[in-house]
Design a protein around this motif. Sequence first.
Motif, PDB file in Angstrom:
ATOM      1  N   PRO A   7       0.831  -1.213   0.000  1.00 12.81           N
ATOM      2  CA  PRO A   7       0.000   0.000   0.000  1.00 12.81           C
ATOM      3  C   PRO A   7       0.861   1.258   0.000  1.00 12.81           C
ATOM      4  O   PRO A   7       1.927   1.304   0.600  1.00 12.81           O
ATOM      5  CB  PRO A   7      -0.792  -0.127   1.312  1.00 12.81           C
ATOM      6  CG  PRO A   7      -0.760  -1.592   1.649  1.00 12.81           C
ATOM      7  CD  PRO A   7       0.554  -2.094   1.152  1.00 12.81           C
ATOM      8  N   GLY A   8       0.361   2.273  -0.718  1.00  9.16           N
ATOM      9  CA  GLY A   8       1.048   3.552  -0.756  1.00  9.16           C
ATOM     10  C   GLY A   8       2.072   3.693  -1.858  1.00  9.16           C
ATOM     11  O   GLY A   8       2.583   4.799  -2.089  1.00  9.16           O
ATOM     12  N   ALA A   9       2.369   2.607  -2.568  1.00 12.22           N
ATOM     13  CA  ALA A   9       3.415   2.667  -3.591  1.00 12.22           C
ATOM     14  C   ALA A   9       3.020   3.563  -4.761  1.00 12.22           C
ATOM     15  O   ALA A   9       3.858   4.297  -5.296  1.00 12.22           O
ATOM     16  CB  ALA A   9       3.740   1.255  -4.085  1.00 12.22           C
ATOM     17  N   ILE A  10       1.753   3.517  -5.182  1.00 15.87           N
ATOM     18  CA  ILE A  10       1.317   4.312  -6.325  1.00 15.87           C
ATOM     19  C   ILE A  10       1.428   5.806  -6.019  1.00 15.87           C
ATOM     20  O   ILE A  10       1.902   6.600  -6.844  1.00 15.87           O
ATOM     21  CB  ILE A  10      -0.130   3.953  -6.720  1.00 15.87           C
ATOM     22  CG1 ILE A  10      -0.220   2.470  -7.107  1.00 15.87           C
ATOM     23  CG2 ILE A  10      -0.605   4.834  -7.870  1.00 15.87           C
ATOM     24  CD1 ILE A  10       0.639   2.083  -8.279  1.00 15.87           C
ATOM     25  N   LEU A  11       1.009   6.194  -4.844  1.00 14.58           N
ATOM     26  CA  LEU A  11       1.113   7.604  -4.459  1.00 14.58           C
ATOM     27  C   LEU A  11       2.573   8.033  -4.383  1.00 14.58           C
ATOM     28  O   LEU A  11       2.924   9.153  -4.807  1.00 14.58           O
ATOM     29  CB  LEU A  11       0.422   7.839  -3.117  1.00 14.58           C
ATOM     30  CG  LEU A  11       0.438   9.281  -2.587  1.00 14.58           C
ATOM     31  CD1 LEU A  11      -0.240  10.218  -3.576  1.00 14.58           C
ATOM     32  CD2 LEU A  11      -0.235   9.354  -1.224  1.00 14.58           C
ATOM     33  N   GLY A  40       6.310  11.446 -18.131  1.00 18.79           N
ATOM     34  CA  GLY A  40       5.677  10.808 -16.981  1.00 18.79           C
ATOM     35  C   GLY A  40       6.272   9.430 -16.722  1.00 18.79           C
ATOM     36  O   GLY A  40       6.463   9.032 -15.567  1.00 18.79           O
ATOM     37  N   GLY A  41       6.575   8.713 -17.804  1.00 14.80           N
ATOM     38  CA  GLY A  41       7.229   7.418 -17.661  1.00 14.80           C
ATOM     39  C   GLY A  41       8.626   7.543 -17.081  1.00 14.80           C
ATOM     40  O   GLY A  41       9.054   6.702 -16.279  1.00 14.80           O
ATOM     41  N   VAL A  42       9.338   8.606 -17.477  1.00 12.00           N
ATOM     42  CA  VAL A  42      10.668   8.847 -16.896  1.00 12.00           C
ATOM     43  C   VAL A  42      10.549   9.108 -15.396  1.00 12.00           C
ATOM     44  O   VAL A  42      11.322   8.583 -14.587  1.00 12.00           O
ATOM     45  CB  VAL A  42      11.363  10.030 -17.600  1.00 12.00           C
ATOM     46  CG1 VAL A  42      12.654  10.405 -16.879  1.00 12.00           C
ATOM     47  CG2 VAL A  42      11.652   9.692 -19.055  1.00 12.00           C
ATOM     48  N   GLY A  43       9.561   9.930 -15.023  1.00 17.41           N
ATOM     49  CA  GLY A  43       9.339  10.185 -13.603  1.00 17.41           C
ATOM     50  C   GLY A  43       8.967   8.919 -12.847  1.00 17.41           C
ATOM     51  O   GLY A  43       9.443   8.691 -11.722  1.00 17.41           O
ATOM     52  N   ALA A  44       8.128   8.086 -13.455  1.00 17.62           N
ATOM     53  CA  ALA A  44       7.750   6.818 -12.820  1.00 17.62           C
ATOM     54  C   ALA A  44       8.963   5.903 -12.671  1.00 17.62           C
ATOM     55  O   ALA A  44       9.108   5.196 -11.664  1.00 17.62           O
ATOM     56  CB  ALA A  44       6.658   6.127 -13.633  1.00 17.62           C
ATOM     57  N   TRP A  45       9.839   5.912 -13.667  1.00 18.15           N
ATOM     58  CA  TRP A  45      11.053   5.102 -13.597  1.00 18.15           C
ATOM     59  C   TRP A  45      11.936   5.548 -12.436  1.00 18.15           C
ATOM     60  O   TRP A  45      12.475   4.717 -11.692  1.00 18.15           O
ATOM     61  CB  TRP A  45      11.820   5.202 -14.914  1.00 18.15           C
ATOM     62  CG  TRP A  45      13.140   4.473 -14.909  1.00 18.15           C
ATOM     63  CD1 TRP A  45      13.341   3.145 -15.050  1.00 18.15           C
ATOM     64  CD2 TRP A  45      14.424   5.073 -14.733  1.00 18.15           C
ATOM     65  NE1 TRP A  45      14.689   2.857 -14.982  1.00 18.15           N
ATOM     66  CE2 TRP A  45      15.376   4.020 -14.791  1.00 18.15           C
ATOM     67  CE3 TRP A  45      14.874   6.382 -14.550  1.00 18.15           C
ATOM     68  CZ2 TRP A  45      16.745   4.257 -14.650  1.00 18.15           C
ATOM     69  CZ3 TRP A  45      16.233   6.610 -14.408  1.00 18.15           C
ATOM     70  CH2 TRP A  45      17.159   5.554 -14.466  1.00 18.15           C
ATOM     71  N   ARG A  64      12.831   3.378  -9.135  1.00 20.25           N
ATOM     72  CA  ARG A  64      14.212   3.159  -8.724  1.00 20.25           C
ATOM     73  C   ARG A  64      14.412   3.529  -7.261  1.00 20.25           C
ATOM     74  O   ARG A  64      15.101   2.832  -6.510  1.00 20.25           O
ATOM     75  CB  ARG A  64      15.150   3.995  -9.599  1.00 20.25           C
ATOM     76  CG  ARG A  64      15.209   3.559 -11.047  1.00 20.25           C
ATOM     77  CD  ARG A  64      16.163   2.427 -11.262  1.00 20.25           C
ATOM     78  NE  ARG A  64      17.540   2.826 -11.001  1.00 20.25           N
ATOM     79  CZ  ARG A  64      18.590   2.010 -11.123  1.00 20.25           C
ATOM     80  NH1 ARG A  64      18.386   0.756 -11.495  1.00 20.25           N
ATOM     81  NH2 ARG A  64      19.812   2.420 -10.873  1.00 20.25           N
ATOM     82  N   VAL A  65      13.779   4.628  -6.862  1.00 15.16           N
ATOM     83  CA  VAL A  65      13.921   5.091  -5.481  1.00 15.16           C
ATOM     84  C   VAL A  65      13.286   4.096  -4.520  1.00 15.16           C
ATOM     85  O   VAL A  65      13.870   3.751  -3.479  1.00 15.16           O
ATOM     86  CB  VAL A  65      13.292   6.484  -5.310  1.00 15.16           C
ATOM     87  CG1 VAL A  65      13.214   6.870  -3.835  1.00 15.16           C
ATOM     88  CG2 VAL A  65      14.086   7.527  -6.087  1.00 15.16           C
TER      89      VAL A  65
END
Length: 388
Positions: A65-69, A122-127, A131-132
């Motif tokens: 939980p919380g990963a998407i946010l 947006g995909g770069v930000g998600a990547w 990673r983080v």
Amino acid sequence: MTLRVLADSVLADSGAVLAYIPSPSQGVWHIGPFPLRAYALCIILGIIVAIWWGERRWRERGGQPGAILDVAMFAVPFGLIGGRLYHVATDWQKYFGSGGNPVDALKIYQGGLGIWGAVLLGGVGAWIGCRVYRIPLPALGDAVAPPILLAQAIGRLGNYFNQELYGRETDVPWGLQIFRRVGDDGQLDLMNGVSTGVVDKIVHPTFLYELIWNLLVVALLVFVDKRFRIGHGRLFALYVVGYCFGRFFVELMRDDEATKIAGIRINSFTSAVVFLAALAYFVFATKGRETAAQLQPRGTATSAETAAPDVAAASEKASGAAAADEGTADSRGDDGSGTSDAQAGAQTDNDSGANASADAEAPAPGGTVETGKPSVAEPDRTGSDGTD
């Protein structure tokens, strides 16, 4: 005869009333000095819905939980910047051409977000976010694919309020009325002004076509995901395939100014290229779906995995204790017999010693009792010194 004429008249009047879709009279409301823009509200609502639904889908697939946010904190800003950059780059003449104002390129609230740039950055930000937080990006993309497309559909309502992204003029019954809007200064302002009630033209509501198509693809994605358990980024690829297919034909219905490549609108060209790339990924990517354990941050075990070593250690400890008890029992058996023998031997020695002591204490004929100690001569009762 009269009733038939009356019915025809009613149908004609109804057709005239319901023939066209009216545009909103305005897309901006002012609360004191602050403008409240319908376009911005639609974008924000779409983001909220995407995060909420994406979070539910991620948990259903076994994610934390919380990963998407957490990842959205990276993806959303990057997506907004990417969408604006794509729009400005493909419609640069509006901002840097004759009569354009470069400062307007920063006014994202006035509309103008290119979905291709939004998905790319947006995909770069998600990547970066993945990673983080050490989350697999393909699996996360599958979880958020339907929510992202639903957010796009909600965002298209913002185009409706802005009176933008419409198609060529038409006379179809569902045509969209574009009202003439003017600002407080009386000047023409189709985006920020208020309607005068004058209809400038009737056009194809291409934003509505795309909205409906998006909703259909969302339903298809949900069905395919449940029926075939798509994973490893393939559901996200299918989302891209479906969106590009519909967007290609919607673009063919638009005739507003746009950058072209070889006579083809750049958005149609981009749709075709991205469609082929996404289709190739869908066909050749790994089949099946990730397990819940694979969705956990790398280096973090699930509760089951965490409990397994403890159970194994407890089992090993119990086995060791059992072995120790068995060894103790065996040693006790061996030591017991040895001890018995030793005790028997000791008892024999004691008996022998006792017999020897008894023999030593027995009086010798005509002599004194020997006790193993220096004997003391019994004094002569006659007063002699004990010598003959």
